[in-house]
Design a protein around this motif. Structure first.
Motif, PDB file in Angstrom:
ATOM      1  N   LEU B  34     -51.392   9.013 -18.613  1.00  0.00           N
ATOM      2  CA  LEU B  34     -50.928   7.650 -18.841  1.00  0.00           C
ATOM      3  C   LEU B  34     -51.636   6.652 -17.934  1.00  0.00           C
ATOM      4  CD1 LEU B  34     -48.838   6.959 -20.906  1.00  0.00           C
ATOM      5  CD2 LEU B  34     -47.070   7.612 -19.270  1.00  0.00           C
ATOM      6  N   ALA B  43     -45.770   8.694 -28.561  1.00  0.00           N
ATOM      7  CA  ALA B  43     -45.238   9.918 -27.958  1.00  0.00           C
ATOM      8  C   ALA B  43     -46.045  11.119 -28.448  1.00  0.00           C
ATOM      9  CB  ALA B  43     -43.764  10.074 -28.320  1.00  0.00           C
ATOM     10  N   LEU B  46     -49.443  11.469 -26.721  1.00  0.00           N
ATOM     11  CA  LEU B  46     -49.289  12.029 -25.384  1.00  0.00           C
ATOM     12  C   LEU B  46     -48.967  13.504 -25.437  1.00  0.00           C
ATOM     13  CD1 LEU B  46     -47.474   9.328 -23.325  1.00  0.00           C
ATOM     14  CD2 LEU B  46     -49.367  10.742 -22.555  1.00  0.00           C
ATOM     15  N   TYR B  63     -40.568  12.939 -24.448  1.00  0.00           N
ATOM     16  CA  TYR B  63     -39.661  11.822 -24.728  1.00  0.00           C
ATOM     17  C   TYR B  63     -38.804  11.474 -23.516  1.00  0.00           C
ATOM     18  CZ  TYR B  63     -40.751  11.323 -29.669  1.00  0.00           C
ATOM     19  OH  TYR B  63     -41.391  11.061 -30.857  1.00  0.00           O
ATOM     20  N   THR B  65     -39.443  12.007 -20.384  1.00  0.00           N
ATOM     21  CA  THR B  65     -40.290  11.442 -19.343  1.00  0.00           C
ATOM     22  C   THR B  65     -40.663   9.998 -19.672  1.00  0.00           C
ATOM     23  OG1 THR B  65     -41.153  13.603 -18.768  1.00  0.00           O
ATOM     24  CG2 THR B  65     -42.478  11.706 -18.131  1.00  0.00           C
ATOM     25  N   LEU B  66     -41.053   9.756 -20.921  1.00  0.00           N
ATOM     26  CA  LEU B  66     -41.380   8.387 -21.310  1.00  0.00           C
ATOM     27  C   LEU B  66     -40.154   7.499 -21.113  1.00  0.00           C
ATOM     28  CD1 LEU B  66     -43.571   9.081 -24.462  1.00  0.00           C
ATOM     29  CD2 LEU B  66     -44.319   8.134 -22.271  1.00  0.00           C
ATOM     30  N   GLU B  77     -42.630  -0.326 -23.402  1.00  0.00           N
ATOM     31  CA  GLU B  77     -42.681  -0.064 -24.839  1.00  0.00           C
ATOM     32  C   GLU B  77     -43.406  -1.208 -25.523  1.00  0.00           C
ATOM     33  OE1 GLU B  77     -38.757   0.402 -26.389  1.00  0.00           O
ATOM     34  OE2 GLU B  77     -38.638   2.496 -25.768  1.00  0.00           O
ATOM     35  N   TYR B  87     -46.473   3.241 -26.002  1.00  0.00           N
ATOM     36  CA  TYR B  87     -46.186   3.102 -24.579  1.00  0.00           C
ATOM     37  C   TYR B  87     -47.434   2.588 -23.882  1.00  0.00           C
ATOM     38  CZ  TYR B  87     -42.036   5.665 -25.788  1.00  0.00           C
ATOM     39  OH  TYR B  87     -40.842   6.039 -26.378  1.00  0.00           O
ATOM     40  N   SER B  89     -49.379   1.593 -20.397  1.00  0.00           N
ATOM     41  CA  SER B  89     -49.407   1.840 -18.956  1.00  0.00           C
ATOM     42  C   SER B  89     -49.809   0.593 -18.181  1.00  0.00           C
ATOM     43  CB  SER B  89     -50.362   2.996 -18.644  1.00  0.00           C
ATOM     44  OG  SER B  89     -51.595   2.799 -19.288  1.00  0.00           O
TER      45      SER B  89
END
Lengths: 139, 139
Positions: B34, B43, B46, B63, B65-66, B77, B87, B89
């Motif tokens: 990320l 998701a 990743l 999921y 962790t995100l 988001e 997502y 970063s």
DNA sequence: CTAACTGCAAACGTTTTGCAACTTT
DNA sequence: AAAGTTGCAAAACGTTTGCAGTTAG
């Protein structure tokens, strides 16, 4: 603001036909609710609202109809919540205010927000739309 | 622009710990991907990227962790597509340009877009964020 | 040692699809 | 008659959850 704009409430069938949408009893029913006032409905909202009266409308038809209405520009999708799509019967240029606590969506008129400068668009691309969501929460 | 900003690439465990996130092998692995560069991942993106190397990470953990990273403000988001969440970063203030044809998401720096006026907020509410999505398509 | 995290698979809510019956043109 | 639409139920999709086993502090 929340007034009915240019949607012909009296001849919905003709209106739909003029928009490349075959008018059926179900679609007219959905259009009646959608265009009664400017509002933001989820598919589920509409499914419930439409089934308080005859004719019955299935969920598949609600989704198909919303898809057709979006494709033909009669309504617009509003993306403010990751869990569901909202449909907006107000297609005039405007933006949205989203209350994170209540999930409420409010219109922001073009006079209430000003975008002064836009980024350069990638080569070969044209502007489709600019969507602004102002998110608020309790202090 | 797409440079690594202030994320300590060398001590991810300590960084996560300082963000109220218990560092585990899986979370460090996810953070590594990320924070390697500013990018927009789904998701699923990743989940695939993280599983090219050990340790294996389950979808539930991706999921979770995100979700934890979003809750603690490490990532944000991005809602541009109704079918999935992206997502980001890059947590510095910026906006997004979305290519409707390709699904590509690009950052718009704060210098490339200017919002001049904001609507009045409802009583008892404070501003959370202002999200702008510029949608483009082929000419 | 305890609280927190993981993987798995099952559950979830939203949206899409396949298909036979039925309207619209 | 042909083309398009409907309802139903089943499937698909992204995402969340329950729980027994594992790991961090």
């Amino acid at each position: 603001m929340d007034e009915l704009s240019d949607k012909p409430f009296s001849d919905l069938a003709g209106f739909l036909r003029s928009c490349n949408v075959t008018p059926t009893a179900q679609r007219i029913q959905i259009a009646r609710i959608l265009f009664a006032k400017n509002a933001h409905y989820s598919a589920e909202d509409l499914y419930i609202a439409v089934n308080t009266t005859e004719p019955r409308v299935s969920k598949a038809t609600v989704y198909n109809t919303l898809g057709a209405f979006v494709r033909e520009g009669l309504i617009k999708e509003v993306l403010v919540d990751s869990s569901k799509v909202f449909y907006d019967s107000n297609t005039t240029p405007h933006q949205h205010l989203y209350d994170l606590d209540t999930g409420e969506i409010q219109d922001i008129g073009p006079d209430q927000i000003t975008l002064q400068q836009l980024p350069m668009l990638p080569a070969g691309k044209c502007l489709d739309s600019v969507e602004v969501v102002v998110k608020v929460r309790k202090q």
